[in-house]
Design a protein around this motif. Sequence first.
Motif, PDB file in Angstrom:
ATOM      1  N   THR A 124      43.213  40.884  38.715  1.00  0.00           N
ATOM      2  CA  THR A 124      43.363  39.741  39.601  1.00  0.00           C
ATOM      3  C   THR A 124      43.658  38.455  38.842  1.00  0.00           C
ATOM      4  OG1 THR A 124      41.710  40.791  41.026  1.00  0.00           O
ATOM      5  CG2 THR A 124      42.299  38.510  41.520  1.00  0.00           C
ATOM      6  N   GLY A 125      42.911  38.226  37.773  1.00  0.00           N
ATOM      7  CA  GLY A 125      43.038  36.960  37.057  1.00  0.00           C
ATOM      8  C   GLY A 125      44.176  36.925  36.057  1.00  0.00           C
ATOM      9  N   PHE A 126      44.451  38.074  35.430  1.00  0.00           N
ATOM     10  CA  PHE A 126      45.484  38.117  34.382  1.00  0.00           C
ATOM     11  C   PHE A 126      46.373  39.335  34.606  1.00  0.00           C
ATOM     12  CE2 PHE A 126      41.630  36.190  32.591  1.00  0.00           C
ATOM     13  CZ  PHE A 126      42.125  34.911  32.297  1.00  0.00           C
ATOM     14  N   PRO A 127      47.195  39.314  35.649  1.00  0.00           N
ATOM     15  CA  PRO A 127      48.012  40.493  35.989  1.00  0.00           C
ATOM     16  C   PRO A 127      48.984  40.889  34.889  1.00  0.00           C
ATOM     17  CG  PRO A 127      48.678  38.560  37.265  1.00  0.00           C
ATOM     18  CD  PRO A 127      47.403  38.198  36.587  1.00  0.00           C
ATOM     19  N   THR A 128      49.512  39.910  34.152  1.00  0.00           N
ATOM     20  CA  THR A 128      50.431  40.250  33.060  1.00  0.00           C
ATOM     21  C   THR A 128      49.703  41.026  31.971  1.00  0.00           C
ATOM     22  OG1 THR A 128      51.692  38.227  33.499  1.00  0.00           O
ATOM     23  CG2 THR A 128      52.076  39.328  31.396  1.00  0.00           C
ATOM     24  N   LEU A 129      48.477  40.631  31.665  1.00  0.00           N
ATOM     25  CA  LEU A 129      47.662  41.356  30.685  1.00  0.00           C
ATOM     26  C   LEU A 129      47.400  42.781  31.164  1.00  0.00           C
ATOM     27  CD1 LEU A 129      45.789  41.481  28.171  1.00  0.00           C
ATOM     28  CD2 LEU A 129      43.959  40.616  29.651  1.00  0.00           C
ATOM     29  N   PHE A 130      47.028  42.904  32.429  1.00  0.00           N
ATOM     30  CA  PHE A 130      46.728  44.222  32.990  1.00  0.00           C
ATOM     31  C   PHE A 130      47.948  45.138  32.907  1.00  0.00           C
ATOM     32  CE2 PHE A 130      46.235  47.357  36.311  1.00  0.00           C
ATOM     33  CZ  PHE A 130      44.885  47.691  36.267  1.00  0.00           C
ATOM     34  N   GLN A 131      49.110  44.607  33.338  1.00  0.00           N
ATOM     35  CA  GLN A 131      50.343  45.406  33.319  1.00  0.00           C
ATOM     36  C   GLN A 131      50.715  45.795  31.894  1.00  0.00           C
ATOM     37  OE1 GLN A 131      53.799  43.309  34.652  1.00  0.00           O
ATOM     38  NE2 GLN A 131      55.091  45.129  34.723  1.00  0.00           N
ATOM     39  N   VAL A 165      29.276  49.468  36.606  1.00  0.00           N
ATOM     40  CA  VAL A 165      29.608  48.276  37.387  1.00  0.00           C
ATOM     41  C   VAL A 165      30.347  47.263  36.513  1.00  0.00           C
ATOM     42  CG1 VAL A 165      28.608  46.266  38.562  1.00  0.00           C
ATOM     43  CG2 VAL A 165      27.740  48.562  39.042  1.00  0.00           C
ATOM     44  N   TRP A 166      29.924  47.160  35.246  1.00  0.00           N
ATOM     45  CA  TRP A 166      30.561  46.190  34.350  1.00  0.00           C
ATOM     46  C   TRP A 166      31.998  46.578  34.062  1.00  0.00           C
ATOM     47  CZ3 TRP A 166      27.760  42.221  34.708  1.00  0.00           C
ATOM     48  CH2 TRP A 166      26.374  42.305  34.718  1.00  0.00           C
ATOM     49  N   LEU A 167      32.275  47.872  33.949  1.00  0.00           N
ATOM     50  CA  LEU A 167      33.652  48.314  33.717  1.00  0.00           C
ATOM     51  C   LEU A 167      34.524  47.977  34.918  1.00  0.00           C
ATOM     52  CD1 LEU A 167      35.773  49.787  32.058  1.00  0.00           C
ATOM     53  CD2 LEU A 167      34.958  51.946  33.041  1.00  0.00           C
ATOM     54  N   ILE A 168      34.025  48.219  36.110  1.00  0.00           N
ATOM     55  CA  ILE A 168      34.779  47.874  37.322  1.00  0.00           C
ATOM     56  C   ILE A 168      35.028  46.370  37.375  1.00  0.00           C
ATOM     57  CG2 ILE A 168      34.709  47.868  39.845  1.00  0.00           C
ATOM     58  CD1 ILE A 168      33.006  50.448  39.624  1.00  0.00           C
ATOM     59  N   PHE A 169      34.027  45.602  37.004  1.00  0.00           N
ATOM     60  CA  PHE A 169      34.155  44.140  36.997  1.00  0.00           C
ATOM     61  C   PHE A 169      35.245  43.715  36.013  1.00  0.00           C
ATOM     62  CE2 PHE A 169      32.236  39.817  36.106  1.00  0.00           C
ATOM     63  CZ  PHE A 169      32.539  39.305  37.345  1.00  0.00           C
ATOM     64  N   VAL A 170      35.284  44.337  34.831  1.00  0.00           N
ATOM     65  CA  VAL A 170      36.312  44.022  33.844  1.00  0.00           C
ATOM     66  C   VAL A 170      37.703  44.306  34.406  1.00  0.00           C
ATOM     67  CG1 VAL A 170      37.300  44.755  31.629  1.00  0.00           C
ATOM     68  CG2 VAL A 170      34.845  44.359  31.821  1.00  0.00           C
ATOM     69  N   LEU A 171      37.872  45.459  35.042  1.00  0.00           N
ATOM     70  CA  LEU A 171      39.184  45.828  35.581  1.00  0.00           C
ATOM     71  C   LEU A 171      39.616  44.882  36.700  1.00  0.00           C
ATOM     72  CD1 LEU A 171      38.821  49.711  35.654  1.00  0.00           C
ATOM     73  CD2 LEU A 171      40.022  48.311  33.966  1.00  0.00           C
ATOM     74  N   VAL A 172      38.677  44.493  37.560  1.00  0.00           N
ATOM     75  CA  VAL A 172      39.008  43.576  38.654  1.00  0.00           C
ATOM     76  C   VAL A 172      39.438  42.218  38.109  1.00  0.00           C
ATOM     77  CG1 VAL A 172      38.064  42.306  40.615  1.00  0.00           C
ATOM     78  CG2 VAL A 172      37.579  44.745  40.364  1.00  0.00           C
ATOM     79  N   ILE A 173      38.702  41.711  37.114  1.00  0.00           N
ATOM     80  CA  ILE A 173      39.046  40.416  36.521  1.00  0.00           C
ATOM     81  C   ILE A 173      40.425  40.481  35.861  1.00  0.00           C
ATOM     82  CG2 ILE A 173      38.435  38.748  34.734  1.00  0.00           C
ATOM     83  CD1 ILE A 173      36.656  38.514  37.102  1.00  0.00           C
ATOM     84  N   MET A 174      40.688  41.557  35.128  1.00  0.00           N
ATOM     85  CA  MET A 174      41.996  41.697  34.469  1.00  0.00           C
ATOM     86  C   MET A 174      43.118  41.757  35.499  1.00  0.00           C
ATOM     87  SD  MET A 174      41.470  44.412  31.344  1.00  0.00           S
ATOM     88  CE  MET A 174      43.250  44.501  31.097  1.00  0.00           C
ATOM     89  N   THR A 200      49.252  34.225  25.640  1.00  0.00           N
ATOM     90  CA  THR A 200      48.116  33.313  25.682  1.00  0.00           C
ATOM     91  C   THR A 200      47.394  33.428  27.020  1.00  0.00           C
ATOM     92  OG1 THR A 200      49.428  31.491  26.601  1.00  0.00           O
ATOM     93  CG2 THR A 200      49.330  31.688  24.189  1.00  0.00           C
ATOM     94  N   VAL A 201      46.228  32.808  27.089  1.00  0.00           N
ATOM     95  CA  VAL A 201      45.451  32.804  28.322  1.00  0.00           C
ATOM     96  C   VAL A 201      46.238  32.148  29.444  1.00  0.00           C
ATOM     97  CG1 VAL A 201      43.384  31.886  29.446  1.00  0.00           C
ATOM     98  CG2 VAL A 201      43.229  32.839  27.126  1.00  0.00           C
ATOM     99  N   SER A 202      46.859  31.007  29.157  1.00  0.00           N
ATOM    100  CA  SER A 202      47.600  30.288  30.197  1.00  0.00           C
ATOM    101  C   SER A 202      48.832  31.058  30.654  1.00  0.00           C
ATOM    102  CB  SER A 202      48.000  28.899  29.682  1.00  0.00           C
ATOM    103  OG  SER A 202      48.778  29.007  28.502  1.00  0.00           O
ATOM    104  N   ASP A 203      49.515  31.734  29.725  1.00  0.00           N
ATOM    105  CA  ASP A 203      50.713  32.488  30.091  1.00  0.00           C
ATOM    106  C   ASP A 203      50.370  33.718  30.933  1.00  0.00           C
ATOM    107  OD1 ASP A 203      52.327  30.729  28.762  1.00  0.00           O
ATOM    108  OD2 ASP A 203      52.396  31.896  26.913  1.00  0.00           O
ATOM    109  N   ALA A 204      49.212  34.314  30.676  1.00  0.00           N
ATOM    110  CA  ALA A 204      48.834  35.539  31.388  1.00  0.00           C
ATOM    111  C   ALA A 204      48.147  35.268  32.715  1.00  0.00           C
ATOM    112  CB  ALA A 204      47.911  36.383  30.511  1.00  0.00           C
ATOM    113  N   ALA A 205      47.724  34.022  32.946  1.00  0.00           N
ATOM    114  CA  ALA A 205      46.930  33.703  34.128  1.00  0.00           C
ATOM    115  C   ALA A 205      47.736  33.874  35.414  1.00  0.00           C
ATOM    116  CB  ALA A 205      46.414  32.273  34.032  1.00  0.00           C
ATOM    117  N   GLY A 206      47.028  34.279  36.463  1.00  0.00           N
ATOM    118  CA  GLY A 206      47.641  34.402  37.770  1.00  0.00           C
ATOM    119  C   GLY A 206      47.832  33.046  38.434  1.00  0.00           C
ATOM    120  N   ALA A 207      48.142  33.045  39.715  1.00  0.00           N
ATOM    121  CA  ALA A 207      48.361  31.802  40.454  1.00  0.00           C
ATOM    122  C   ALA A 207      47.077  30.974  40.483  1.00  0.00           C
ATOM    123  CB  ALA A 207      48.812  32.120  41.876  1.00  0.00           C
TER     124      ALA A 207
END
Length: 352
Positions: free
Chosen positions: A71-78, A60-69, A288-295
Amino acid sequence: MTADLIAVVLLLAVAAYACGGGTDYGAGFWDLTAGGAERGKRPRWLIDHAMAPVWEVNNVWLIFVLVIMWTGFPTLFQTVFSAMWLPLALAAMGLVLRGAGFAFRKPSRRLAGRRLYGAMFAVASVVTPFFLGAAVGGVASGRVAPGTDASADAWTNPTSLMFGLVAIATTAFLGAVFLTADARRFDAPDLVGYFRRRALSALAVLTVLAVITGFVTHEDSPHVWHGLTHGLGLLFVVLAGVAALTTAWLLLRTPSAWLRVTAVGVVASAVIAWGMAQRPYLIPTSLTVSDAAGAPATLTWLAIVTLVALVLVMPAVALLYWLDTHGELEELTEAQLRRGSGGDGEGAPPGG
């Protein structure tokens, strides 16, 4: 501000997966090294009984990590999944094979089948954390950046290799500590000593690897090294060291309930130290966190959904862990089932 909050949630989720999932991977490591069928029978019996009630929930924690990445930081995920697709694909394959091996080993009737599934479970339990650690090392060393093409150097560099080895040692340490406590709970004194010796050995190996990784990081990832030796990064490094010494002291004595707490403290503190060392970057020194953040609206809703999920899911997960560690989730034996069914099929419940 919301982006920083989501980044903290992401880091805590990674720490939770490192502790929860790491314990399961560690059990697989000791399954792999337990020896032949006769020699490894008792350790594998304990591993099966200890893991059965809770092994799936840790993902569950791994799924949570992937969802946060995602949704919250799409540039990081990509960026991470584009540049590191091969080690992450191998880790995902290991996750699937590991789960299948553990699920099919016990009900398999043929000895050859049990050996095949057991080997699948054990080998995947070592391969998966290595590739996950190698991917994290590629991020920490700054070899991944937005627009970076996939390359072997991104995850075969010195930092990645050391992070992969540290990941394996960490899982072995956690697995042995938790199995020591489980052996005491299952009233198996021979296995208490068996896994206690392995926990001490794994902690010693982990300490040596951590020191070597420090020297490698100094040369290969100066930004992370500076963060680990200053400020909050240094604070959590010290906390990890204190927790490690406390765990070693408890292992040399009669195992207690605090043993698991201090072992988790070692790993969680180390993961948080790494996160603090990277500030303000998610990928040093390019994102950075701010640069990677979503809307902003997305981050706000993600924070709300995360809060709701914690309120709904955390009590259930905590209850599951409590029931497991207190022996309330023991599976019924054939003898108990036979006692529970009277001649008319409506006997008293097992233990009644």
